[in-house]
Scaffold this active site. Structure first.
Site, PDB file in Angstrom:
ATOM      1  N   ARG A  89       0.857  -1.196   0.000  1.00  0.00           N
ATOM      2  CA  ARG A  89       0.000   0.000   0.000  1.00  0.00           C
ATOM      3  C   ARG A  89       0.882   1.231   0.000  1.00  0.00           C
ATOM      4  O   ARG A  89       1.690   1.420   0.911  1.00  0.00           O
ATOM      5  CB  ARG A  89      -0.898   0.004   1.230  1.00  0.00           C
ATOM      6  N   SER A 144     -12.735  -3.902   1.383  1.00  0.00           N
ATOM      7  CA  SER A 144     -12.994  -3.237   2.658  1.00  0.00           C
ATOM      8  C   SER A 144     -14.491  -2.992   2.778  1.00  0.00           C
ATOM      9  O   SER A 144     -15.132  -2.542   1.822  1.00  0.00           O
ATOM     10  CB  SER A 144     -12.261  -1.895   2.720  1.00  0.00           C
ATOM     11  N   LYS A 173      -4.097   5.391   9.059  1.00  0.00           N
ATOM     12  CA  LYS A 173      -4.778   5.761   7.819  1.00  0.00           C
ATOM     13  C   LYS A 173      -5.641   6.971   8.117  1.00  0.00           C
ATOM     14  O   LYS A 173      -6.648   6.874   8.829  1.00  0.00           O
ATOM     15  CB  LYS A 173      -5.629   4.580   7.328  1.00  0.00           C
TER      16      LYS A 173
END
Length: 211
Positions: A37, A106, A135
């Site tokens: 990521r 998600s 995040k």
């Protein structure tokens, strides 16, 4: 390959270590899956990082997932892609992806989990399960009650992500998660391999207790 310990690489909190080095240290500690990521990198830069992580995960026999970018995942020969609410819909990704390609999604509710399953997701991740600082746009945590509700609604592997630590991993498994996805709890630690090994042992212990 499973999802017990799913480690998301992040160079910004990884103390200068590359994605590939973070992946290498995580799988040495027992990570079952690694997700690349990095929203800062260009497509070319992300592909270069993905190819390096692919080599690490192949050697270790770990699952390799690329966040958001189906194109990069396919180009790098990754095992799969993880899609968020703003990414390509699961149904469209499934239409494009080759047979056996893993698609994770998600979700933040039972309805979203059921929809992802119907569209062809291979696993769902409750994001975030708890509040997280890893995040910035994650929003508030959905909590263990929602995790349990999703467990009762879908049979797909269920991963909890966001705010997972060594102290709450047992509660997360007891609530119905098959595994945990972590960023700072592993890649933000001084001893990445040791942190992964500790979490892996805690997951195994929780499952052994019948959680």
């Amino acid at each position: 390959m499973g999802y017990d310990l799913y480690v998301v690489t992040d160079e910004e909190i990884g103390r200068g270590l590359s994605h590939a080095e973070l992946a290498r240290r995580a799988v040495a500690g027992g990570a079952d899956a690694v997700q690349l990521r990095d929203k800062r990198l260009s497509g070319r830069g992300l592909l270069e990082a993905a190819l390096a992580v692919r080599e690490v995960t192949l050697d270790a026999g770990a699952l390799f997932i690329v966040n958001d970018r189906l194109d990069v995942a396919l180009a790098a020969g990754a095992d799969g892609v993880h899609l968020g609410a703003g990414d390509l819909p699961v149904r469209e990704a499934r239409r494009i992806a080759p047979p056996g390609f893993v698609i994770g999604a998600s979700v933040g509710s039972v309805d979203a989990a059921v929809r992802a399953a119907a569209e062809g997701a291979d696993y769902v991740a409750l994001s975030p399960t708890f509040p997280t600082g890893s995040k910035n746009d994650a929003g508030p945590g959905h909590g263990l009650a929602v995790l349990s509700e999703i467990r009762g609604a879908v049979s797909l592997p269920l991963v909890a992500i966001g705010g997972i630590t060594a102290t709450n991993v047992g509660d997360v498994i007891a609530a119905g998660a098959d595994g945990i996805a972590v960023i700072s709890a592993v890649v933000g630690q001084e001893d990445v391999t040791g942190a992964a090994r500790d979490l892996r042992a805690r997951i195994a212990a929780a499952k052994a207790r019948g959680c």
